[in-house]
Design a protein around this motif. Structure first.
Motif, PDB file in Angstrom:
ATOM      1  N   GLY A 280      16.246 -19.794 -70.904  1.00 49.24           N
ATOM      2  CA  GLY A 280      17.282 -19.152 -70.105  1.00 49.24           C
ATOM      3  C   GLY A 280      16.931 -19.051 -68.633  1.00 49.24           C
ATOM      4  O   GLY A 280      17.703 -19.486 -67.767  1.00 49.24           O
ATOM      5  N   TYR A 281      15.750 -18.498 -68.341  1.00 51.96           N
ATOM      6  CA  TYR A 281      15.377 -18.351 -66.928  1.00 51.96           C
ATOM      7  C   TYR A 281      15.178 -19.697 -66.239  1.00 51.96           C
ATOM      8  O   TYR A 281      15.733 -19.920 -65.154  1.00 51.96           O
ATOM      9  N   PRO A 282      14.413 -20.631 -66.818  1.00 55.53           N
ATOM     10  CA  PRO A 282      14.220 -21.912 -66.105  1.00 55.53           C
ATOM     11  C   PRO A 282      15.510 -22.700 -65.901  1.00 55.53           C
ATOM     12  O   PRO A 282      15.706 -23.307 -64.847  1.00 55.53           O
ATOM     13  N   VAL A 283      16.390 -22.719 -66.917  1.00 54.28           N
ATOM     14  CA  VAL A 283      17.577 -23.570 -66.851  1.00 54.28           C
ATOM     15  C   VAL A 283      18.718 -22.885 -66.101  1.00 54.28           C
ATOM     16  O   VAL A 283      19.318 -23.462 -65.188  1.00 54.28           O
ATOM     17  N   VAL A 284      19.044 -21.654 -66.478  1.00 57.07           N
ATOM     18  CA  VAL A 284      20.210 -20.972 -65.914  1.00 57.07           C
ATOM     19  C   VAL A 284      19.908 -20.375 -64.542  1.00 57.07           C
ATOM     20  O   VAL A 284      20.763 -20.386 -63.641  1.00 57.07           O
ATOM     21  N   CYS A 285      18.700 -19.851 -64.357  1.00 57.20           N
ATOM     22  CA  CYS A 285      18.371 -19.169 -63.098  1.00 57.20           C
ATOM     23  C   CYS A 285      17.699 -20.087 -62.084  1.00 57.20           C
ATOM     24  O   CYS A 285      18.109 -20.149 -60.922  1.00 57.20           O
ATOM     25  N   ALA A 286      16.649 -20.781 -62.509  1.00 57.81           N
ATOM     26  CA  ALA A 286      15.829 -21.538 -61.557  1.00 57.81           C
ATOM     27  C   ALA A 286      16.419 -22.898 -61.209  1.00 57.81           C
ATOM     28  O   ALA A 286      16.407 -23.302 -60.041  1.00 57.81           O
ATOM     29  N   LEU A 287      16.912 -23.642 -62.212  1.00 65.27           N
ATOM     30  CA  LEU A 287      17.375 -25.007 -61.976  1.00 65.27           C
ATOM     31  C   LEU A 287      18.464 -25.102 -60.907  1.00 65.27           C
ATOM     32  O   LEU A 287      18.390 -25.971 -60.024  1.00 65.27           O
ATOM     33  N   PRO A 288      19.502 -24.262 -60.917  1.00 67.61           N
ATOM     34  CA  PRO A 288      20.518 -24.370 -59.861  1.00 67.61           C
ATOM     35  C   PRO A 288      19.956 -24.156 -58.458  1.00 67.61           C
ATOM     36  O   PRO A 288      20.369 -24.826 -57.512  1.00 67.61           O
ATOM     37  N   ASP A 289      19.003 -23.215 -58.329  1.00 72.72           N
ATOM     38  CA  ASP A 289      18.459 -22.915 -57.008  1.00 72.72           C
ATOM     39  C   ASP A 289      17.400 -23.915 -56.569  1.00 72.72           C
ATOM     40  O   ASP A 289      17.310 -24.250 -55.387  1.00 72.72           O
ATOM     41  N   ILE A 290      16.605 -24.388 -57.507  1.00 68.94           N
ATOM     42  CA  ILE A 290      15.490 -25.262 -57.152  1.00 68.94           C
ATOM     43  C   ILE A 290      15.942 -26.713 -56.994  1.00 68.94           C
ATOM     44  O   ILE A 290      15.436 -27.440 -56.132  1.00 68.94           O
ATOM     45  N   TYR A 291      16.918 -27.147 -57.806  1.00 71.00           N
ATOM     46  CA  TYR A 291      17.307 -28.559 -57.776  1.00 71.00           C
ATOM     47  C   TYR A 291      18.695 -28.776 -57.176  1.00 71.00           C
ATOM     48  O   TYR A 291      18.848 -29.497 -56.192  1.00 71.00           O
ATOM     49  N   PHE A 292      19.722 -28.165 -57.766  1.00 67.45           N
ATOM     50  CA  PHE A 292      21.091 -28.481 -57.359  1.00 67.45           C
ATOM     51  C   PHE A 292      21.406 -28.001 -55.944  1.00 67.45           C
ATOM     52  O   PHE A 292      22.041 -28.717 -55.164  1.00 67.45           O
ATOM     53  N   ARG A 293      20.995 -26.770 -55.590  1.00 72.11           N
ATOM     54  CA  ARG A 293      21.318 -26.253 -54.261  1.00 72.11           C
ATOM     55  C   ARG A 293      20.685 -27.103 -53.144  1.00 72.11           C
ATOM     56  O   ARG A 293      21.387 -27.530 -52.224  1.00 72.11           O
ATOM     57  N   PRO A 294      19.362 -27.387 -53.192  1.00 74.68           N
ATOM     58  CA  PRO A 294      18.801 -28.256 -52.144  1.00 74.68           C
ATOM     59  C   PRO A 294      19.426 -29.646 -52.123  1.00 74.68           C
ATOM     60  O   PRO A 294      19.602 -30.240 -51.050  1.00 74.68           O
ATOM     61  N   LEU A 295      19.762 -30.188 -53.324  1.00 75.48           N
ATOM     62  CA  LEU A 295      20.359 -31.514 -53.377  1.00 75.48           C
ATOM     63  C   LEU A 295      21.700 -31.541 -52.657  1.00 75.48           C
ATOM     64  O   LEU A 295      21.976 -32.435 -51.832  1.00 75.48           O
ATOM     65  N   MET A 296      22.555 -30.567 -52.928  1.00 74.37           N
ATOM     66  CA  MET A 296      23.875 -30.526 -52.307  1.00 74.37           C
ATOM     67  C   MET A 296      23.799 -30.169 -50.832  1.00 74.37           C
ATOM     68  O   MET A 296      24.564 -30.685 -50.012  1.00 74.37           O
ATOM     69  N   MET A 297      22.862 -29.291 -50.478  1.00 73.62           N
ATOM     70  CA  MET A 297      22.706 -28.939 -49.069  1.00 73.62           C
ATOM     71  C   MET A 297      22.202 -30.126 -48.263  1.00 73.62           C
ATOM     72  O   MET A 297      22.608 -30.332 -47.119  1.00 73.62           O
ATOM     73  N   GLY A 298      21.324 -30.904 -48.858  1.00 76.10           N
ATOM     74  CA  GLY A 298      20.780 -32.045 -48.148  1.00 76.10           C
ATOM     75  C   GLY A 298      21.820 -33.086 -47.810  1.00 76.10           C
ATOM     76  O   GLY A 298      21.660 -33.859 -46.855  1.00 76.10           O
ATOM     77  N   ARG A 299      22.905 -33.131 -48.574  1.00 77.85           N
ATOM     78  CA  ARG A 299      23.960 -34.105 -48.300  1.00 77.85           C
ATOM     79  C   ARG A 299      24.826 -33.700 -47.120  1.00 77.85           C
ATOM     80  O   ARG A 299      25.528 -34.531 -46.553  1.00 77.85           O
ATOM     81  N   ARG A 300      24.821 -32.435 -46.768  1.00 76.32           N
ATOM     82  CA  ARG A 300      25.658 -31.972 -45.664  1.00 76.32           C
ATOM     83  C   ARG A 300      24.831 -31.520 -44.466  1.00 76.32           C
ATOM     84  O   ARG A 300      25.070 -31.935 -43.339  1.00 76.32           O
ATOM     85  N   ALA A 301      23.841 -30.658 -44.723  1.00 77.78           N
ATOM     86  CA  ALA A 301      23.014 -30.173 -43.626  1.00 77.78           C
ATOM     87  C   ALA A 301      21.986 -31.226 -43.235  1.00 77.78           C
ATOM     88  O   ALA A 301      21.502 -31.983 -44.071  1.00 77.78           O
ATOM     89  N   SER A 302      21.636 -31.249 -41.961  1.00 76.08           N
ATOM     90  CA  SER A 302      20.723 -32.266 -41.445  1.00 76.08           C
ATOM     91  C   SER A 302      19.300 -31.755 -41.308  1.00 76.08           C
ATOM     92  O   SER A 302      18.492 -32.384 -40.640  1.00 76.08           O
ATOM     93  N   ILE A 303      18.977 -30.602 -41.917  1.00 76.82           N
ATOM     94  CA  ILE A 303      17.632 -30.081 -41.853  1.00 76.82           C
ATOM     95  C   ILE A 303      17.064 -29.986 -43.258  1.00 76.82           C
ATOM     96  O   ILE A 303      17.798 -30.025 -44.250  1.00 76.82           O
ATOM     97  N   HIS A 304      15.757 -29.852 -43.345  1.00 79.27           N
ATOM     98  CA  HIS A 304      15.081 -29.825 -44.638  1.00 79.27           C
ATOM     99  C   HIS A 304      15.493 -28.576 -45.416  1.00 79.27           C
ATOM    100  O   HIS A 304      15.628 -27.482 -44.842  1.00 79.27           O
ATOM    101  N   PRO A 305      15.700 -28.717 -46.745  1.00 82.98           N
ATOM    102  CA  PRO A 305      16.096 -27.544 -47.546  1.00 82.98           C
ATOM    103  C   PRO A 305      15.106 -26.393 -47.458  1.00 82.98           C
ATOM    104  O   PRO A 305      15.502 -25.229 -47.581  1.00 82.98           O
ATOM    105  N   VAL A 306      13.820 -26.684 -47.262  1.00 82.58           N
ATOM    106  CA  VAL A 306      12.833 -25.614 -47.154  1.00 82.58           C
ATOM    107  C   VAL A 306      13.130 -24.725 -45.942  1.00 82.58           C
ATOM    108  O   VAL A 306      12.993 -23.489 -45.996  1.00 82.58           O
TER     109      VAL A 306
END
Length: 364
Positions: A280-306
């Protein structure tokens, strides 16, 4: 696909190189500072409304094709109100239909904490039973105090809501005209820098708002199969709550997983506790923030997700909830300014970084 021509992009290049009289500029600056000081308690709402206006401005542009600008701005604000009310009504309905179930779970957890012994499940807890009971009692007292404080601030909250929507309307109706007028008084040499800053501002705001909502939707769909496998029923309720909590900065759906983990231990369900901790925690909580959010932000924002994450956490720590927007935005503008400076030095465009002085230009 994100819209390509929001409000700030219309002011990318100044159209007039005339400069404001220094006395007038000083007078306007003084009035602006005085207004900011007087209306400081409402400044966060105004900034939030302006940032939202940038994101939804393409909707206003589309509606302006079929109606006057004032009517289009009003229709856009009305659409925002309808979306917010519909979302709030949906969440309230889900909570109301599951209120009895939720109260029952809270009762089971309370009885388990108050029991003389926690049984075999208590061995899995790193915190003593008395400390857990004290923690719950303290949180209940804090919640009661928070609700009392919120009730006392209800009139101010009502004023802030009114100011938010009025500011949103004005920004949509007159914002583009105001920004273009201001940009027209900038020196032409700064046109490229202004254009880059405008684009970074738009991209960052879209990355914050649109990606934030998209991450919440992804969390909802990831939660559906997990809560079905968990076997506690009320799958839609838990999934909706996970998506809603994802909209809350920092906390996210982790609070839901903590609640379900304690509930699983209180009923002696070791399988459920393990599923919550390892799936539950790794998939529902961590995965969206660690993988999907930086991936989608990287397509629009021009700075590093970090850097975006530094802006999120730093902004929240320094500026409160409004820092969730302003923190990443300021860092993005800082990075864009640095990139513009370096680009100007490499290309020899000293006009972007130095005054019109031959002595200073010769040093570049």
């Amino acid at each position: 696909m994100y819209p390509s021509d929001p409000i700030l992009e219309e002011s990318a290049m100044p159209s007039d190189t005339s400069r404001i009289d220094p006395v007038t500029l000083a007078l306007l600056s003084g009035i602006l500072l005085a207004a900011a000081a007087l209306f400081w308690p409402l400044l966060d709402v105004v900034i939030l409304a302006l940032s939202v206006a940038v994101v939804i401005y393409p909707v206003h542009r589309f509606l302006s094709r079929f109606m006057p600008g004032a009517a289009a701005a009003g229709a856009t604000v009305a659409a925002v109100v309808i979306v917010l009310l519909a979302s709030g009504a949906f969440v309230t309905l889900v909570l109301a239909r599951n209120a009895e179930y939720l109260i029952g779970i809270l009762g089971i957890i309370a009885d388990w904490i108050a029991a003389p012994t926690l049984g075999e499940a208590g061995a899995l807890l790193p915190i003593p039973q008395d400390d857990i009971a004290a923690l719950f009692a303290g949180q209940a007292a804090n919640l009661k105090a928070s609700l009392s404080g919120t009730a006392a601030l209800a009139p101010l909250m009502g004023v802030k809501i009114i100011v938010f929507f009025l500011t949103l309307y004005v920004a949509l109706h007159k914002g583009a005209e105001a920004v273009k007028g201001l940009a027209s008084h900038l020196p032409a040499a700064f046109g490229d820098a202004v254009g880059r800053m405008s684009k970074v501002t738009v991209d960052t705001l879209y990355a914050i708002y649109v990606v934030h909502v998209a991450t919440s939707v992804i969390t909802f769909f990831l939660a559906l199969p997990f809560f079905y496998v968990l076997g506690y029923g009320h799958v839609l309720f838990y999934s909706v709550m996970a998506g809603v909590f994802q909209l809350v900065p920092i906390i996210g759906p982790s609070l839901i997983m903590l609640f379900l983990g304690i509930f699983a231990l209180s009923i002696g369900d070791m399988r459920g506790a393990v599923l919550v901790a390892l799936v539950g925690y790794p998939v529902v909580c961590a995965l969206p923030d660690i993988y999907f959010r930086p991936l989608m932000m990287g397509r629009r924002a021009s700075i590093h997700p970090v850097i975006m994450w530094i802006g999120f956490f730093g902004g929240l720590a320094v500026m409160g909830i409004i820092g969730f927007v302003l923190g990443p935005l300021f860092l993005a503008l800082l990075v864009a300014g640095y990139a513009t400076l370096i680009r100007g030095r490499r290309s020899g465009s000293a006009a972007l970084i130095l005054p019109e002085s031959p002595e200073l230009r010769s040093k570049v």
